[in-house]
Motif scaffolding. Structure first.
Motif: not given
Length: 252
Positions: A53-67, A175-184
């Motif tokens: 289940v985690i693998v399938m979820t990661l494959l779905t979210l892979a484009p967002s994680l890469i970006m 959940r704090v690091i990722v949005p702060a990183f994107v804004v930066s």
């Protein structure tokens, strides 16, 4: 992607070593499909079913994680602004911009992926750590990379929004690091884009002034200034300078 591969290999290993129920030979029963939540061989490990289940979820979210969790965001924005500053809509094409951004991302993130492989994937395949420990070890290099690129102001902003108490840097949640990183990354990308626009804007102003002085009111300045902007970009070896500035702008 490394975590997805890790869990997929674990799922295959668990499926191949699963004992035959009832003691009957597998050849006599024929092919069967068994879906269960067992398969955790160590204490604190995750079952094979949950891993799938985690693998399938990661494959779905892979484009967002890469970006959003790599250098891809800054690179693709800057390259897109370069194309806009030149005044050419489809040169280079979107596929070339995305492809170049992706390969530059792989080049920049290679040390991060290598650390995740050495600290998480290889020990997990060797059976020395559990899948939960492997996930934490794989996230640590990406966490350090994002923190190096993130401004303290953005981290403090999201800590205030989440109503967190004063927190040490090594204890910040993702959940704090990722949005702060994107804004930066967005802020840095548009700062670089502004500096890239300035020389081309000067050329547009000069061409417009010359056309106005010659009385050529009906001549679009963009048509006249485009060859000069391309000539300037070629003379200074613009793509080399842009790519070099992008790669060197990341703190590794």
């Amino acid at each position: 992607m490394a975590a997805a591969l890790l869990f997929w290999l674990a799922a295959l290993a668990g499926a191949q070593t699963a004992p035959a129920p009832g003691g009957a030979p597998a050849a006599a029963r024929g092919p069967r499909l068994v879906i269960g939540l067992d398969g955790a061989e160590a204490s604190g490990d995750i079952g094979v079913g949950i891993q799938i289940v985690i693998v399938m979820t990661l494959l779905t979210l892979a484009p967002s994680l890469i970006m959003l969790m790599t250098s891809f965001t800054r690179i693709v924005i800057v390259l897109g602004l370069v194309r806009t500053a030149l005044g050419v809509a489809n040169a280079p094409a979107n596929q070339i911009v995305i492809g170049l951004s992706l390969f530059l991302t792989l080049f920049i993130m290679a040390p991060v992926f290598q650390r995740a492989n050495e600290n998480a994937l290889q020990p997990y395949l060797a059976g020395t750590i559990t899948s939960t420990e492997a996930l934490k070890a794989a996230a640590e290099p990406a966490r350090e990379f994002m923190l190096r690129q993130t401004r303290a102001r953005d981290l403090e902003f999201f800590l205030q929004l989440g109503r967190f108490p004063p927190t040490r840097v090594n204890e910040l949640p993702m959940r704090v690091i990722v949005p702060a990183f994107v804004v930066s990354e967005l802020q840095t990308a548009f700062q670089m884009g502004f500096l890239l626009f300035m020389p081309f804007l000067v050329i547009d102003l000069l061409v417009s002034s010359v056309l106005m002085s010659l009385g050529m009111m009906m001549m679009p300045p963009a048509i006249v200034s485009l060859p000069f902007k391309i000539l300037l970009f070629v003379v200074v070896d613009g793509w080399y300078l842009v790519v070099r500035s992008l790669v060197e702008s990341f703190r590794m």
